[in-house]
Design an enzyme around this catalytic site. Sequence first.
Site, PDB file in Angstrom:
ATOM      1  N   ASP A  98       0.870  -1.174   0.000  1.00  0.00           N
ATOM      2  CA  ASP A  98       0.000   0.000   0.000  1.00  0.00           C
ATOM      3  C   ASP A  98       0.906   1.223   0.000  1.00  0.00           C
ATOM      4  O   ASP A  98       1.863   1.276   0.776  1.00  0.00           O
ATOM      5  CB  ASP A  98      -0.897   0.026   1.234  1.00  0.00           C
ATOM      6  CG  ASP A  98      -1.968  -1.061   1.203  1.00  0.00           C
ATOM      7  OD1 ASP A  98      -1.701  -2.153   0.652  1.00  0.00           O
ATOM      8  OD2 ASP A  98      -3.053  -0.833   1.760  1.00  0.00           O
ATOM      9  N   LYS A 158      -7.517   3.071  -3.263  1.00  0.00           N
ATOM     10  CA  LYS A 158      -8.004   3.227  -1.895  1.00  0.00           C
ATOM     11  C   LYS A 158      -8.535   4.639  -1.707  1.00  0.00           C
ATOM     12  O   LYS A 158      -7.986   5.602  -2.259  1.00  0.00           O
ATOM     13  CB  LYS A 158      -6.868   2.982  -0.889  1.00  0.00           C
ATOM     14  CG  LYS A 158      -6.379   1.568  -0.834  1.00  0.00           C
ATOM     15  CD  LYS A 158      -5.259   1.401   0.176  1.00  0.00           C
ATOM     16  CE  LYS A 158      -5.680   1.713   1.591  1.00  0.00           C
ATOM     17  NZ  LYS A 158      -4.607   1.425   2.575  1.00  0.00           N
ATOM     18  N   LYS A 187     -10.042  -0.925  -2.438  1.00  0.00           N
ATOM     19  CA  LYS A 187      -9.853  -1.244  -1.026  1.00  0.00           C
ATOM     20  C   LYS A 187     -10.347  -0.074  -0.191  1.00  0.00           C
ATOM     21  O   LYS A 187     -10.003   1.084  -0.468  1.00  0.00           O
ATOM     22  CB  LYS A 187      -8.383  -1.520  -0.708  1.00  0.00           C
ATOM     23  CG  LYS A 187      -8.132  -1.801   0.782  1.00  0.00           C
ATOM     24  CD  LYS A 187      -6.659  -2.084   1.075  1.00  0.00           C
ATOM     25  CE  LYS A 187      -6.417  -2.219   2.572  1.00  0.00           C
ATOM     26  NZ  LYS A 187      -4.990  -2.484   2.894  1.00  0.00           N
TER      27      LYS A 187
END
Length: 227
Positions: A98, A158, A187
């Site tokens: 991430d 995200k 996500k």
Amino acid sequence: MTDAQRTAASLAPFIQHTAIDAGLTRDDIIAHCEEAARYGFNAAMIPASWTALAADVLKGTGIAVASALDFPTVGVMTSEGKAAEARAIVAAGGEQIDMGVQVGWLRSGMEKEFRDDIAGVVAAGVPVKVMLELPLLGADERERAVELAMDAGAAYLKNASSGAVEVANPESIAYLAARVRDGVKVKASGGIKTLEQARALLDAGASLLGTSSGVAIVGGGEGTGSY
């Protein structure tokens, strides 16, 4: 899948079990990874410095080792530093990354630099989940961030890096889900603490949930974690 079918325990495969607080010890990381395996979470999200340990603990469990870079303070690393850190994470056994983005570059019109910053991490060869920090962007900037991240090879988009930026909500997730190209997923991250939140985010289009409250969620309770 209805709420009745989507029981608390059945959500475990969608949860990336997160422990990224400062000061975590070796024993903390081991316990966190063992917990991820015990509950059947999608991945254990841990600080990059503990990647090799997490990979060792989770070997053979089917639980992914995930880490983050340019985080929790987002947008402060150089692109060269991010790319090198990504390679180091993968070499240590990391399977997912991430990453924080350079919001200031995007807002300055530096679109090539913004895209290349992400592409340098993608080049490490594992799925990259890009924290877009949607609340910090204007409407046009959001659209460009989504497109540039996908152009750079993002595997997931995200909404934000943490609850300090945005508590994950169905509106932001639906926004991203409506814009992802084939093969790119969403996500949700930030302040996910209850079963009801988790269900709503999955219904809005999230494929993964990043949270430090995973154990509480799959137990049907409410978490108190910071992420």
